[in-house]
Design a protein around this motif. Structure first.
Motif, mmCIF file in Angstrom:
data_model
loop_
_atom_site.group_PDB
_atom_site.id
_atom_site.type_symbol
_atom_site.label_atom_id
_atom_site.label_comp_id
_atom_site.label_asym_id
_atom_site.label_seq_id
_atom_site.Cartn_x
_atom_site.Cartn_y
_atom_site.Cartn_z
ATOM 1 N N UNK A 48 17.835 0.692 -3.205
ATOM 2 C CA UNK A 48 16.510 1.759 -3.134
ATOM 3 C C UNK A 48 15.441 0.824 -2.556
ATOM 4 N N UNK A 49 14.691 1.531 -1.493
ATOM 5 C CA UNK A 49 13.489 1.110 -1.192
ATOM 6 C C UNK A 49 12.437 1.901 -1.569
ATOM 7 N N UNK A 50 11.370 1.370 -2.134
ATOM 8 C CA UNK A 50 10.161 2.019 -2.676
ATOM 9 C C UNK A 50 8.995 2.010 -1.570
ATOM 10 N N UNK A 51 8.298 3.331 -1.417
ATOM 11 C CA UNK A 51 7.323 3.184 -0.495
ATOM 12 C C UNK A 51 6.003 3.852 -1.384
ATOM 13 N N UNK A 52 4.964 2.947 -1.610
ATOM 14 C CA UNK A 52 3.889 3.551 -2.404
ATOM 15 C C UNK A 52 4.178 2.980 -3.709
ATOM 16 N N UNK A 53 3.033 1.996 -4.173
ATOM 17 C CA UNK A 53 2.957 1.348 -5.286
ATOM 18 C C UNK A 53 1.699 1.381 -6.202
ATOM 19 N N UNK A 54 1.443 2.736 -6.400
ATOM 20 C CA UNK A 54 0.223 3.007 -7.142
ATOM 21 C C UNK A 54 0.756 3.145 -8.414
ATOM 22 N N UNK B 147 6.743 7.370 -3.083
ATOM 23 C CA UNK B 147 5.735 7.366 -4.221
ATOM 24 C C UNK B 147 4.222 7.230 -3.621
ATOM 25 N N UNK B 148 4.324 7.811 -2.359
ATOM 26 C CA UNK B 148 2.783 7.834 -1.640
ATOM 27 C C UNK B 148 1.898 8.987 -2.125
ATOM 28 N N UNK C 168 0.083 12.664 -1.738
ATOM 29 C CA UNK C 168 0.764 14.057 -1.441
ATOM 30 C C UNK C 168 0.600 14.067 -0.085
ATOM 31 N N UNK C 169 -0.597 13.677 0.598
ATOM 32 C CA UNK C 169 -0.720 14.061 1.901
ATOM 33 C C UNK C 169 0.451 13.226 2.984
ATOM 34 N N UNK C 170 0.807 12.017 2.295
ATOM 35 C CA UNK C 170 1.713 11.287 3.276
ATOM 36 C C UNK C 170 3.250 11.630 2.862
ATOM 37 N N UNK C 171 3.583 12.502 1.765
ATOM 38 C CA UNK C 171 4.974 12.920 1.325
ATOM 39 C C UNK C 171 5.844 13.203 2.648
ATOM 40 N N UNK C 172 5.152 14.043 3.412
ATOM 41 C CA UNK C 172 6.095 14.672 4.789
ATOM 42 C C UNK C 172 6.372 13.407 5.510
ATOM 43 N N UNK C 173 5.226 12.766 5.887
ATOM 44 C CA UNK C 173 5.537 11.900 7.132
ATOM 45 C C UNK C 173 6.428 10.907 6.563
ATOM 46 N N UNK C 174 6.498 10.225 5.371
ATOM 47 C CA UNK C 174 7.540 9.193 4.880
ATOM 48 C C UNK C 174 8.713 9.895 4.836
ATOM 49 N N UNK C 175 9.007 11.031 4.189
ATOM 50 C CA UNK C 175 10.201 11.810 3.925
ATOM 51 C C UNK C 175 10.932 12.080 5.310
ATOM 52 N N UNK C 176 10.230 12.656 6.425
ATOM 53 C CA UNK C 176 10.882 12.775 7.480
ATOM 54 C C UNK C 176 11.299 11.625 8.270
#
Length: 359
Positions: free
Chosen positions: A7-13, A72-73, A75-83
């Motif tokens: 697993x790689x995690x993007x977003x560590x808030x 875990x970014x 919401x505004x970045x969810x689509x960009x990272x997922x795609x």
């Protein structure tokens, strides 16, 4: 369960801590890489994980030792990272909502289908004993035919506790898109998919003041409705009324109530995994506790990701992208109905996933 899922995690808030704790105890999962816009934060997290290294987002997406991206970014970045993860051939599991807009969410699901990868989406809190026990009671016919439900989430706003609450008040945020996924997902789990919605919204004030942390006293501009209410028409014929608000001092209403011909249920907070389910039968003046009879006891965020990783032979994950897409359409439909004053018909549907056995 075979070799570990990498697993790689993007977003560590703030929310990442709960996922890190869950994944750290999973025998069949290993975190191999972490990335955040604040690289120092990524390095600090990696230092606590002997299996992981801190990298850039691009490096994580291109890494050979990352099979699934935990997104875990904001919401505004969810689509960009997922795609981007899908384009790299990786499975994706993301925080809620699936995307900031329904169109973006549709694009995610199309891209995943074309690439042959899986998409999962929070919330997975509905897999705990609270929502699952309530569903087991309904499925067993113990309240008779379900007729209606109410769902209430009423708070003064996240600026009172969150050190960086800006995104809660920008497009893609607001009480419905932020907290609504828990309540709408629970309602779909309990009563089935939604066929149409009617919504209304309001905005108490145009600015919020951060109350805690290094930015205390700073002003946040409000760009979205901070109180949204509406009616969900389920395909089963049941009607749900939902209220989500950042404009309330507080509420004594149960998080969710479900009413049937012969009994009513109080369902615990769908933002939590556990909680007491109570039932009041026709003719009785008492609310009786229902012992847990379905769901995973004592689980936490990340359970939905593990369920997706462990699904075999084409089994759909319980916290699926399809569920996330339908729930997002319900919520964006409510917002569009609030703007237009018209009923919004749903174009998506979803099958209720199998009940989670008590474990």
């Amino acid at each position: 369960m075979g070799s570990s899922h990498r697993i790689g995690i993007v977003g560590l808030g703030v929310i990442s801590r709960a996922y890190l704790d869950t994944l750290a105890t999973a025998p069949d999962a290993v975190i191999t890489a972490v990335a955040d816009l604040d690289h120092a934060r990524a390095e600090a997290v990696a230092a606590t994980l002997p299996s992981a290294r801190a990298v850039s987002v691009a490096e994580l997406l291109g890494a050979d030792d990352v099979d699934v991206v935990l997104n875990l970014t904001i919401p505004a970045a969810h689509a960009e990272i997922a795609l981007a993860a899908i384009a790299a051939g990786k499975d994706v599991y993301g925080e809620k909502p699936l995307a900031a807009t329904f169109g973006d969410a549709e694009e995610i699901m199309r891209a995943a289908a074309d690439a042959g990868v899986r998409v999962g989406s929070a919330p997975d809190t509905v897999l705990g004993t609270g929502t699952q026990t309530a569903r087991a009671v309904i499925d067993a016919g113990e309240i008779g035919r379900p007729v209606a439900a109410t769902a209430v989430m009423a708070t003064p706003g996240h600026e009172l506790w969150h050190p960086n609450p800006d995104f809660y008040y920008k497009v893609g945020g607001g009480p419905l898109l932020d907290m609504g996924p828990y309540y709408v997902t629970a309602l779909v789990q309990l009563l089935g998919p939604v066929v149409s919605v009617i919504g209304a919204g309001s905005r108490l004030r145009s600015e919020r003041i951060i109350a805690t942390g290094a930015r205390a006293g700073e002003v946040v501009e409000v760009e979205v409705d901070s109180h949204v209410t509406g009616i969900l028409e389920h395909g089963s014929g049941a009607l749900s009324t939902i209220t989500t608000s950042f404009d309330s001092v507080g509420s004594t209403a149960p998080p969710i109530e479900v009413h049937g011909e012969t009994a009513s249920l109080i369902v615990p907070d769908p933002n939590m995994f556990d909680g007491e389910v109570r039932i009041r039968r026709l003719g009785s003046g008492e609310w009786d506790a229902v012992p847990p009879r379905a769901g995973t006891i004592g689980t936490a965020r990340g359970a939905g990701l593990l369920d997706m990783l462990r699904a075999t032979n084409g089994t759909a994950p319980r916290a699926s992208g399809a569920m996330g897409l339908h729930v997002l359409e319900v919520m964006t439909g409510l917002l569009e109905s609030a703007r237009s004053g018209s009923r919004a018909a749903m174009t998506t549907t979803v099958e209720r996933p199998p009940l989670v056995p008590l474990a």
